[in-house]
Design a protein around this motif. Structure first.
Motif, PDB file in Angstrom:
ATOM      1  N   MET A 161       0.842  -1.058   0.064  1.00 48.40           N
ATOM      2  CA  MET A 161      -0.078   0.014  -0.070  1.00 48.40           C
ATOM      3  C   MET A 161       0.837   1.335   0.008  1.00 48.40           C
ATOM      4  SD  MET A 161      -2.917   1.339  -0.120  1.00 48.40           S
ATOM      5  CE  MET A 161      -3.972  -0.116   0.253  1.00 48.40           C
ATOM      6  N   PRO A 162       1.948   1.397   0.801  1.00 52.77           N
ATOM      7  CA  PRO A 162       2.723   2.593   0.678  1.00 52.77           C
ATOM      8  C   PRO A 162       3.338   2.675  -0.646  1.00 52.77           C
ATOM      9  CG  PRO A 162       3.302   1.250   2.705  1.00 52.77           C
ATOM     10  CD  PRO A 162       2.445   0.499   2.003  1.00 52.77           C
ATOM     11  N   TYR A 163       3.719   1.803  -1.340  1.00 51.83           N
ATOM     12  CA  TYR A 163       4.357   1.801  -2.684  1.00 51.83           C
ATOM     13  C   TYR A 163       3.118   2.456  -3.483  1.00 51.83           C
ATOM     14  CZ  TYR A 163       5.685   0.284  -7.139  1.00 51.83           C
ATOM     15  OH  TYR A 163       6.047   0.564  -8.418  1.00 51.83           O
ATOM     16  N   TYR A 164       2.074   2.071  -3.451  1.00 53.08           N
ATOM     17  CA  TYR A 164       0.944   2.370  -4.467  1.00 53.08           C
ATOM     18  C   TYR A 164       0.859   4.081  -4.089  1.00 53.08           C
ATOM     19  CZ  TYR A 164       0.109  -2.190  -6.253  1.00 53.08           C
ATOM     20  OH  TYR A 164       0.193  -3.533  -6.775  1.00 53.08           O
ATOM     21  N   LEU A 165       0.709   4.342  -2.680  1.00 51.92           N
ATOM     22  CA  LEU A 165       0.316   5.667  -2.470  1.00 51.92           C
ATOM     23  C   LEU A 165       1.284   6.660  -3.039  1.00 51.92           C
ATOM     24  CD1 LEU A 165      -1.262   5.380   1.029  1.00 51.92           C
ATOM     25  CD2 LEU A 165      -2.248   5.681  -0.861  1.00 51.92           C
ATOM     26  N   ALA A 166       2.599   6.144  -2.792  1.00 51.11           N
ATOM     27  CA  ALA A 166       3.616   7.042  -3.066  1.00 51.11           C
ATOM     28  C   ALA A 166       3.771   7.250  -4.783  1.00 51.11           C
ATOM     29  CB  ALA A 166       4.989   6.491  -2.472  1.00 51.11           C
ATOM     30  N   TRP A 167       3.638   6.191  -5.290  1.00 51.74           N
ATOM     31  CA  TRP A 167       3.981   6.063  -6.784  1.00 51.74           C
ATOM     32  C   TRP A 167       2.538   7.001  -7.352  1.00 51.74           C
ATOM     33  CZ3 TRP A 167       1.305   4.195 -11.192  1.00 51.74           C
ATOM     34  CH2 TRP A 167       2.262   4.068 -12.324  1.00 51.74           C
ATOM     35  N   GLY A 168       1.716   6.713  -6.634  1.00 50.78           N
ATOM     36  CA  GLY A 168       0.279   7.288  -7.095  1.00 50.78           C
ATOM     37  C   GLY A 168       0.340   8.842  -7.182  1.00 50.78           C
ATOM     38  N   SER A 169       0.983   9.364  -6.021  1.00 51.25           N
ATOM     39  CA  SER A 169       1.224  10.544  -5.781  1.00 51.25           C
ATOM     40  C   SER A 169       1.894  11.430  -6.839  1.00 51.25           C
ATOM     41  CB  SER A 169       1.590  10.928  -4.399  1.00 51.25           C
ATOM     42  OG  SER A 169       2.951  10.637  -4.211  1.00 51.25           O
ATOM     43  N   MET A 170       2.652  10.755  -7.419  1.00 52.63           N
ATOM     44  CA  MET A 170       3.648  11.061  -8.358  1.00 52.63           C
ATOM     45  C   MET A 170       2.707  11.144  -9.831  1.00 52.63           C
ATOM     46  SD  MET A 170       5.670  10.429 -11.430  1.00 52.63           S
ATOM     47  CE  MET A 170       6.073   8.549 -11.408  1.00 52.63           C
TER      48      MET A 170
END
Length: 492
Positions: A1-10
């Protein structure tokens, strides 16, 4: 989930930057320059008069719709039961398969195909654009053969980031993009001057949309987020600023070209910012981890642009303007739908992997190997070919300014240098012949009927596609599609 949130924000920041640019430029592109937006002809015609437009009462539209729908349904049953007859309307003949010996065997993907919905869209395009599409595509094919005759290996994707080198199609394309961007800025210079004054003054937008000051702040903040994401991955500031800026420049050019000329597709396969950055700066200074990060983290900027979101955003704004929808509300709806759509897509993509065991392929490994196995400094030949592409567009623009009837359009050069037009060029050629014949011998009244036929073809194809798509979703099996790619048997 942190990966998706971080990459998603970019990723979402990049999309929001595009939305802010469209908001800043909507006055120029939707009003002052009066771009024609060929690709919104069907939805506008369908919704005109609250859905009671003349399109639904036009017999030419219904005849074309019925014929095309019947053909696609018949072809769909033939796909499932090969003993049944079919009427081929997609791939008719592969010219490249007829050549067994070099240099002609190096011509790459070269087919005779129609793809009726793309040919129908071509009927809304300017004739010079149709001619330029075909002419520059054939020139590209001739280039493959000529270089192969000199012992230089060639293929469909020669000269792209997947296979960098001669004939440097990526570099020529980037030169064309930069030239067309400068041309777009020059045409809009008075409007941009007014926008800057509104940004400084903080005045409200006349059409009720987001104020230009807030759109500019959103663009700047989004730009910084994407740059910061790259810096977190170890990429330096001097690399990330032009990297992101060039991607947005490409997005602006693509959006304006689609709004002005309406090409049926714009793939730019295996093309992206990596190409121009590594030609001008080289890649030997990149560490292995930096190379892996730029290839993986920014892959969406370097693979394919069939569904580039920025043109859709602008087309929504144009349709909203036509139907007198509040532009501020539309801006917020697009932004919200982008967030929801992105995370829903991630969810269903991941669930599909768990359900089927099928991991969608990508070309990240090939991209990374191209960098790791070919360490070098600035590429003088690549830089030169970028300048060549820039010069060709400037020359074409100068000729067209001096001779308005000149048939070669620089956008045709831009779009045909990369893979995508390969599978529907013949359909555009047919559209050119049919359109010119009708306009010459039947005038405006004849073209109105032809336009109704084109709308009917689109409605018929999309209706049949909807049926076969739903069947594939329900049965989890491959079905017929009007498009280029198959539905992948057994992995629905």
């Amino acid at each position: 989930m942190p990966y998706y949130l971080a990459w998603g924000s970019m990723f979402l920041s990049a999309l929001f930057a595009m939305l802010c640019i469209n908001s800043l430029m909507r006055g120029a592109w939707c009003e002052k320059e009066r771009l024609t937006f060929p690709l919104i002809q069907l939805p506008v015609a369908m919704s005109e008069g609250g859905g009671s437009s003349g399109m639904w009462k036009n017999k030419h539209m219904w005849i074309a719709c019925g014929i095309m729908f019947s053909i696609d349904i018949l072809n769909g049953f033939n796909y499932l039961y090969p003993n049944l007859p079919s009427i081929p309307v997609k791939d008719l003949f592969f010219i490249d398969r007829a050549f067994k010996e070099p240099p002609w065997s190096n011509i790459g993907d070269f087919r005779i195909a129609i793809y009726p919905f793309m040919a129908a869209i071509g009927l809304f395009m300017p004739s010079d654009m149709l001619f330029s599409f075909v002419a520059f595509f054939l020139l590209r094919k001739a280039t493959h053969v000529m270089l192969a005759s000199q012992g230089i290996p060639q293929s469909t994707f020669s000269g792209t980031a997947l296979s960098p080198g001669p004939p440097f199609f990526d570099e020529q394309t980037w030169g064309a993009i930069l030239a067309m961007f400068l041309g777009a800025v020059w045409v809009s210079r008075d409007y941009l001057r007014g926008v800057w004054q509104e940004i400084r003054a903080g005045t409200r937008s006349e059409d009720g949309g987001i104020a230009h000051r807030w759109a500019f702040i959103g663009l700047f903040a989004s730009f910084c987020v994407v740059v910061g994401f790259g810096m977190i991955g170890g990429l330096p500031l001097f690399y990330m600023v032009p990297y992101v800026a060039l991607f947005l420049i490409f997005s602006i050019v693509l959006t304006r070209v689609r709004a002005q000329l309406g090409p049926p597709t714009h793939e730019f396969a295996f093309f992206g910012t990596n190409s121009i950055m590594h030609r001008f700066l080289g890649n030997k200074w990149l560490s292995d981890s930096q190379a892996a990060f730029v290839v993986d983290g920014f892959f969406f900027m370097n693979r394919i642009y069939r569904n580039h979101p920025m043109p859709y955003q602008l087309e929504a704004m144009k349709m909203g303007q036509t139907e007198r929808v509040n532009q501020k509300r539309l801006f917020l709806i697009i932004a919200g739908a982008t967030v929801v759509g992105f995370y829903l897509a991630l969810f269903f993509r991941q669930s599909n992997v768990y359900r089927t065991g099928h991991i969608p392929g990508s070309d990240i490994g090939t991209y990374l190997n191209n960098i790791l196995n070919d360490r070098k400094g600035p590429d003088i030949i690549g830089i030169t070919m970028t300048i060549v592409g820039f010069a060709i567009v400037m020359i074409l623009d100068a000729i067209r300014f001096r001779f308005p009837g000149f048939p070669l359009h620089p956008a045709g050069y831009l779009l045909s240098m990369n893979y995508g037009v390969d599978y529907y060029w013949f359909g555009l050629l047919l559209a050119l012949f049919v359109k010119n014949f009708v306009q010459r011998y039947y005038g405006l009244r004849g073209y109105d009927k032809l336009r109704s036929v084109a709308l009917g073809i689109l409605v018929g194809e999309y209706a049949a596609e909807t049926i076969w798509m739903l069947m594939a979703l329900i049965t989890h099996q491959s079905t017929y599609t009007i498009s280029f790619n198959d539905r992948s048997l057994g992995v629905q």
